[in-house]
Scaffold this motif. Structure first.
Motif, PDB file in Angstrom:
ATOM      1  N   GLU A   1     -72.631 117.796   7.275  1.00  0.00           N
ATOM      2  CA  GLU A   1     -72.004 116.472   7.192  1.00  0.00           C
ATOM      3  C   GLU A   1     -70.581 116.492   7.725  1.00  0.00           C
ATOM      4  O   GLU A   1     -70.122 115.536   8.366  1.00  0.00           O
ATOM      5  CB  GLU A   1     -72.032 115.964   5.744  1.00  0.00           C
ATOM      6  CG  GLU A   1     -73.428 115.559   5.278  1.00  0.00           C
ATOM      7  CD  GLU A   1     -73.466 115.143   3.820  1.00  0.00           C
ATOM      8  OE1 GLU A   1     -72.493 115.467   3.086  1.00  0.00           O
ATOM      9  OE2 GLU A   1     -74.456 114.516   3.399  1.00  0.00           O
ATOM     10  N   GLN A   2     -69.856 117.609   7.472  1.00  0.00           N
ATOM     11  CA  GLN A   2     -68.509 117.734   7.996  1.00  0.00           C
ATOM     12  C   GLN A   2     -68.522 117.764   9.528  1.00  0.00           C
ATOM     13  O   GLN A   2     -67.719 117.107  10.192  1.00  0.00           O
ATOM     14  CB  GLN A   2     -67.851 119.018   7.451  1.00  0.00           C
ATOM     15  CG  GLN A   2     -66.459 119.292   8.011  1.00  0.00           C
ATOM     16  CD  GLN A   2     -65.464 118.200   7.670  1.00  0.00           C
ATOM     17  OE1 GLN A   2     -65.549 117.578   6.602  1.00  0.00           O
ATOM     18  NE2 GLN A   2     -64.529 117.944   8.577  1.00  0.00           N
ATOM     19  N   VAL A   3     -69.473 118.491  10.106  1.00  0.00           N
ATOM     20  CA  VAL A   3     -69.596 118.554  11.570  1.00  0.00           C
ATOM     21  C   VAL A   3     -69.966 117.177  12.130  1.00  0.00           C
ATOM     22  O   VAL A   3     -69.456 116.770  13.180  1.00  0.00           O
ATOM     23  CB  VAL A   3     -70.632 119.622  11.983  1.00  0.00           C
ATOM     24  CG1 VAL A   3     -70.897 119.562  13.488  1.00  0.00           C
ATOM     25  CG2 VAL A   3     -70.158 121.008  11.584  1.00  0.00           C
ATOM     26  N   MET A   4     -70.856 116.458  11.441  1.00  0.00           N
ATOM     27  CA  MET A   4     -71.218 115.099  11.883  1.00  0.00           C
ATOM     28  C   MET A   4     -69.975 114.218  11.974  1.00  0.00           C
ATOM     29  O   MET A   4     -69.795 113.465  12.939  1.00  0.00           O
ATOM     30  CB  MET A   4     -72.216 114.470  10.909  1.00  0.00           C
ATOM     31  CG  MET A   4     -73.630 115.005  11.005  1.00  0.00           C
ATOM     32  SD  MET A   4     -74.687 114.161   9.780  1.00  0.00           S
ATOM     33  CE  MET A   4     -76.290 114.845  10.189  1.00  0.00           C
ATOM     34  N   ARG A   5     -69.109 114.325  10.975  1.00  0.00           N
ATOM     35  CA  ARG A   5     -67.888 113.513  10.978  1.00  0.00           C
ATOM     36  C   ARG A   5     -66.959 113.928  12.110  1.00  0.00           C
ATOM     37  O   ARG A   5     -66.357 113.091  12.781  1.00  0.00           O
ATOM     38  CB  ARG A   5     -67.185 113.610   9.626  1.00  0.00           C
ATOM     39  CG  ARG A   5     -67.901 112.876   8.494  1.00  0.00           C
ATOM     40  CD  ARG A   5     -67.031 112.790   7.239  1.00  0.00           C
ATOM     41  NE  ARG A   5     -66.852 114.104   6.626  1.00  0.00           N
ATOM     42  CZ  ARG A   5     -67.668 114.608   5.697  1.00  0.00           C
ATOM     43  NH1 ARG A   5     -68.737 113.909   5.306  1.00  0.00           N
ATOM     44  NH2 ARG A   5     -67.441 115.792   5.174  1.00  0.00           N
ATOM     45  N   GLU A   6     -66.830 115.247  12.309  1.00  0.00           N
ATOM     46  CA  GLU A   6     -65.940 115.744  13.358  1.00  0.00           C
ATOM     47  C   GLU A   6     -66.390 115.285  14.748  1.00  0.00           C
ATOM     48  O   GLU A   6     -65.560 114.961  15.603  1.00  0.00           O
ATOM     49  CB  GLU A   6     -65.893 117.275  13.309  1.00  0.00           C
ATOM     50  CG  GLU A   6     -65.170 117.834  12.086  1.00  0.00           C
ATOM     51  CD  GLU A   6     -65.319 119.341  11.984  1.00  0.00           C
ATOM     52  OE1 GLU A   6     -66.001 119.941  12.851  1.00  0.00           O
ATOM     53  OE2 GLU A   6     -64.747 119.922  11.038  1.00  0.00           O
ATOM     54  N   LEU A   7     -67.707 115.262  14.967  1.00  0.00           N
ATOM     55  CA  LEU A   7     -68.250 114.877  16.275  1.00  0.00           C
ATOM     56  C   LEU A   7     -68.539 113.384  16.377  1.00  0.00           C
ATOM     57  O   LEU A   7     -68.995 112.915  17.416  1.00  0.00           O
ATOM     58  CB  LEU A   7     -69.536 115.670  16.555  1.00  0.00           C
ATOM     59  CG  LEU A   7     -69.374 117.190  16.713  1.00  0.00           C
ATOM     60  CD1 LEU A   7     -70.736 117.840  16.961  1.00  0.00           C
ATOM     61  CD2 LEU A   7     -68.419 117.525  17.842  1.00  0.00           C
ATOM     62  N   ASN A   8     -68.277 112.669  15.276  1.00  0.00           N
ATOM     63  CA  ASN A   8     -68.569 111.225  15.245  1.00  0.00           C
ATOM     64  C   ASN A   8     -70.020 110.975  15.650  1.00  0.00           C
ATOM     65  O   ASN A   8     -70.330 110.112  16.481  1.00  0.00           O
ATOM     66  CB  ASN A   8     -67.624 110.465  16.172  1.00  0.00           C
ATOM     67  CG  ASN A   8     -67.649 108.964  15.910  1.00  0.00           C
ATOM     68  OD1 ASN A   8     -67.936 108.525  14.796  1.00  0.00           O
ATOM     69  ND2 ASN A   8     -67.349 108.171  16.933  1.00  0.00           N
ATOM     70  N   TYR A   9     -70.916 111.743  15.025  1.00  0.00           N
ATOM     71  CA  TYR A   9     -72.338 111.682  15.380  1.00  0.00           C
ATOM     72  C   TYR A   9     -72.984 110.393  14.883  1.00  0.00           C
ATOM     73  O   TYR A   9     -72.845 110.015  13.715  1.00  0.00           O
ATOM     74  CB  TYR A   9     -73.072 112.881  14.778  1.00  0.00           C
ATOM     75  CG  TYR A   9     -74.583 112.791  14.879  1.00  0.00           C
ATOM     76  CD1 TYR A   9     -75.216 112.830  16.114  1.00  0.00           C
ATOM     77  CD2 TYR A   9     -75.364 112.655  13.735  1.00  0.00           C
ATOM     78  CE1 TYR A   9     -76.600 112.734  16.214  1.00  0.00           C
ATOM     79  CE2 TYR A   9     -76.748 112.561  13.811  1.00  0.00           C
ATOM     80  CZ  TYR A   9     -77.356 112.594  15.068  1.00  0.00           C
ATOM     81  OH  TYR A   9     -78.710 112.505  15.155  1.00  0.00           O
ATOM     82  N   VAL A  10     -73.679 109.701  15.791  1.00  0.00           N
ATOM     83  CA  VAL A  10     -74.460 108.507  15.458  1.00  0.00           C
ATOM     84  C   VAL A  10     -75.900 108.784  15.867  1.00  0.00           C
ATOM     85  O   VAL A  10     -76.161 109.105  17.031  1.00  0.00           O
ATOM     86  CB  VAL A  10     -73.946 107.259  16.196  1.00  0.00           C
ATOM     87  CG1 VAL A  10     -74.826 106.057  15.885  1.00  0.00           C
ATOM     88  CG2 VAL A  10     -72.509 106.978  15.819  1.00  0.00           C
ATOM     89  N   PRO A  11     -76.867 108.704  14.943  1.00  0.00           N
ATOM     90  CA  PRO A  11     -78.246 109.032  15.294  1.00  0.00           C
ATOM     91  C   PRO A  11     -78.849 108.034  16.269  1.00  0.00           C
ATOM     92  O   PRO A  11     -78.478 106.860  16.282  1.00  0.00           O
ATOM     93  CB  PRO A  11     -78.980 108.980  13.943  1.00  0.00           C
ATOM     94  CG  PRO A  11     -78.168 108.039  13.128  1.00  0.00           C
ATOM     95  CD  PRO A  11     -76.736 108.275  13.537  1.00  0.00           C
ATOM     96  N   ASN A  12     -79.757 108.487  17.077  1.00  0.00           N
ATOM     97  CA  ASN A  12     -80.501 107.636  18.001  1.00  0.00           C
ATOM     98  C   ASN A  12     -81.634 106.983  17.230  1.00  0.00           C
ATOM     99  O   ASN A  12     -82.703 107.553  17.059  1.00  0.00           O
ATOM    100  CB  ASN A  12     -81.058 108.473  19.159  1.00  0.00           C
ATOM    101  CG  ASN A  12     -81.721 107.610  20.223  1.00  0.00           C
ATOM    102  OD1 ASN A  12     -82.186 106.512  19.943  1.00  0.00           O
ATOM    103  ND2 ASN A  12     -81.764 108.109  21.441  1.00  0.00           N
ATOM    104  N   ILE A  13     -81.400 105.759  16.764  1.00  0.00           N
ATOM    105  CA  ILE A  13     -82.370 105.085  15.913  1.00  0.00           C
ATOM    106  C   ILE A  13     -83.674 104.817  16.654  1.00  0.00           C
ATOM    107  O   ILE A  13     -84.768 104.938  16.102  1.00  0.00           O
ATOM    108  CB  ILE A  13     -81.790 103.761  15.371  1.00  0.00           C
ATOM    109  CG1 ILE A  13     -80.600 104.048  14.456  1.00  0.00           C
ATOM    110  CG2 ILE A  13     -82.849 102.980  14.622  1.00  0.00           C
ATOM    111  CD1 ILE A  13     -80.923 104.879  13.230  1.00  0.00           C
ATOM    112  N   LEU A  14     -83.580 104.455  17.954  1.00  0.00           N
ATOM    113  CA  LEU A  14     -84.801 104.173  18.699  1.00  0.00           C
ATOM    114  C   LEU A  14     -85.672 105.410  18.815  1.00  0.00           C
ATOM    115  O   LEU A  14     -86.894 105.346  18.670  1.00  0.00           O
ATOM    116  CB  LEU A  14     -84.452 103.648  20.096  1.00  0.00           C
ATOM    117  CG  LEU A  14     -83.869 102.237  20.146  1.00  0.00           C
ATOM    118  CD1 LEU A  14     -83.496 101.889  21.578  1.00  0.00           C
ATOM    119  CD2 LEU A  14     -84.837 101.226  19.574  1.00  0.00           C
TER     120      LEU A  14
END
Length: 330
Positions: free
Chosen positions: A37-50
């Protein structure tokens, strides 16, 4: 934009682990979850919903299809559906059906092909049997109007009672020549409102006169033509039951203030600011939309429940000034 693989590489885990963290899998170790979760925040990760939808076969959106997205009544239904969906972190895809029944199937199939979680529809067509092939994969809930040729969950107003209340109210004001002005007569809403209109006349000992019924009144030209025809009758009406809000709004443009008494089915913005103010049968489109959306999610969570239910909501009469004008016979 960062991908799931980017997050996995930075965190030193597999892409599958990242997916599990995002989907809140309880089997992920707490320290692994915190790190990912920390890495997700650092990379500003947004999942590909499609892509997620395609892989899982499940959608994060429900569809809403109404005849007119700018009509206050249908806008309120759509807004209520969106509110329910938002509380469940689900998007809403809104589409306009228009007024051509022949286009309904193409529009709805285009929407359903997007792998929706469910669909709320206020129909305009004359046959919905083709939707049977979609029912096992996508819950379809009808709102305001019942489907034709299909058993499905439906939420609607008590249209027959509303037509009866409106017409009886005009009768109580002394009117016996009461016109019916409506639109698409094949819809369950209009069928039931016309039935209520006729029931009120029959109870009062008034023989229904089909020359007083005008349907497919949908714009200024057809409204003007209907009023011109009604005025030309040997015994013209002294009052009008307007069967929907759009017809009521159109009548404003063609009727002088004090010529005919009017009661309309459906309130709308500014109805209480007109001169005269408009007496209406009041509905609650927001409640219809909420119930319909909640039923969609209920079907998503319990797909094996086969019983389809129809829920009818009560309507009320709001008396203003328009029912008191005109010149009823002495």
């Amino acid at each position: 934009m960062a991908t799931m693989r980017d997050v996995a590489a930075r965190a030193g885990v597999s892409a599958k682990t990242v997916s599990r963290v995002f989907n809140d899998d309880p089997h992920v170790l707490p320290e692994t979850r915190a790190h990912v979760e920390q890495v997700m925040r650092e990379l500003n990760y947004v999942p590909n919903i499609l892509a997620t939808t395609f892989r899982s076969g499940k959608s994060s959106a429900i569809g809403v299809a109404v005849p007119d997205v700018v009509d206050p009544y249908f806008a309120a239904i759509a807004g209520a559906v969106d509110d329910v969906a938002a509380r469940r972190d689900t998007a809403t895809l809104l589409t306009n059906l228009g007024n051509d029944p022949a286009r309904e199937r193409d529009i709805l199939e285009s929407l359903l092909s997007r792998r929706l979680a469910g669909l709320v529809v206020a129909p305009i067509g004359t046959d919905h049997s083709w939707l049977k092939r979609w029912k096992d994969s996508t819950p379809v809930v009808f709102v305001d109007r019942a489907p034709i040729g299909l058993s499905a969950d439906t939420f609607a107003d008590n249209d027959e009672a509303g037509g009866y209340l409106a017409t009886r109210h005009l009768i109580e004001h002394g009117h016996r020549r009461i016109a019916y002005v409506g639109d698409m007569i094949h819809l369950s809403t209009e069928i039931n409102r016309l039935a209520g209109y006729r029931r009120a006349l029959a109870e009062a000992g008034i023989t229904p006169d089909d020359t007083l019924v005008s349907v497919y009144v949908s714009d200024r030209d057809t409204t003007q033509a209907a009023i011109t025809r009604l005025r030309a009758l040997q015994a013209p009406p002294t009052a009008i039951f307007s069967a929907n809000a759009r017809s009521s709004m159109l009548l404003v443009y063609v009727l002088p203030e004090d010529e005919l008494a009017v009661v309309g089915f459906g309130d709308f913005p500014m109805a209480d600011r007109l001169r005269p103010t408009l007496t209406v049968i009041d509905q609650d489109p927001g409640q219809l939309g909420r119930y319909a959306a909640e039923r969609v999610f209920e079907r998503v969570e319990h797909p094996k429940r086969r019983l389809k239910r129809t829920t009818i909501l009560d309507v009320t009469l709001i008396e203003r000034e328009s029912c008191k004008v005109g010149h009823p016979p002495a």
